[in-house]
Write an enzyme that holds these catalytic residues in place. Structure first.
Site, short mmCIF file in Angstrom:
data_model
loop_
_atom_site.label_atom_id
_atom_site.label_comp_id
_atom_site.label_asym_id
_atom_site.label_seq_id
_atom_site.Cartn_x
_atom_site.Cartn_y
_atom_site.Cartn_z
N SER A 196 44.86 81.96 91.45
CA SER A 196 44.49 82.02 89.82
C SER A 196 43.39 80.91 89.38
CB SER A 196 45.92 81.88 88.98
OG SER A 196 46.27 80.71 88.92
N LYS A 213 46.97 75.50 85.06
CA LYS A 213 45.96 76.47 84.60
C LYS A 213 44.85 75.50 83.73
CE LYS A 213 48.11 80.08 85.45
NZ LYS A 213 47.61 80.98 86.36
#
Length: 186
Positions: free
Chosen positions: A39, A80
């Protein structure tokens, strides 16, 4: 005999101090973390090992584009990038990030955008469309993975509480060919 006991005691003290320092450093200052998944590609790769700075946010706040580690579930931490800060209005239009109406260049996505010939890397959305909020709520962050097509992030899990942030990802130390400091984009 007394001298040998004294020397043994000194060794025991040295080992105990070393263990104590390691525990303090590990739990309060810096921690290793394993990147699990794609990701954050191309910035971070699956199975990269990193150092997370746990003290940076004790004295300061997360900044836009910082890469953070946060508690996503009881047993899972996510890595993230911070896109929206409390009070920000977030929008993506034609693969461009707009924060409070101002366009931002995301240079860390340039390579992926060139390779994405079948449409935009980041689909169009507004914060309100996906969260029901006009702005990022107080005490929360809006985060995205750099691999926008394959990331479970604030678009699906919602804004992240600043209280759940463990720290800032500072340094990739393994594998050897990937060693680097993580720089904030300009």
């Amino acid at each position: 005999m007394a001298e040998q006991k004294s020397q043994t005691w000194e060794w025991i003290k040295a080992v105990l101090i070393a263990i104590g320092l390691a525990v303090v450093i590990r739990y309060f200052l810096f921690a290793p973390i394993l990147v699990d998944g794609v990701s954050m590609m191309p910035t971070l790769h699956d199975q990269n090992r990193m150092i997370v700075n746990k003290i940076g946010y004790k004295v300061g706040e997360p900044q836009r584009f910082d890469i953070i580690v946060f508690k996503a579930t009881e047993e899972k931490d996510y890595i993230k990038r911070v896109i929206g800060l409390p009070g920000d209005h977030i929008e993506y239009k034609n693969d461009v990030l707009y924060v409070n109406g101002k366009p931002y260049k995301e240079s860390y996505l340039d390579q992926y955008k060139k390779e994405a010939t079948d449409g935009p890397l980041t689909y169009d959305f507004t914060l309100e469309e996906i969260t029901g909020e006009k702005t990022v709520p107080k005490g929360k962050l809006f985060v995205l993975g750099d691999n926008r097509r394959y990331s479970k992030d604030s678009r699906t899990i919602g804004a992240v509480s600043i209280k759940d942030v463990i720290g800032k990802a500072n340094f990739v130390y393994w594998p050897m060919e990937d060693i680097h400091m993580i720089k904030k984009p300009q």
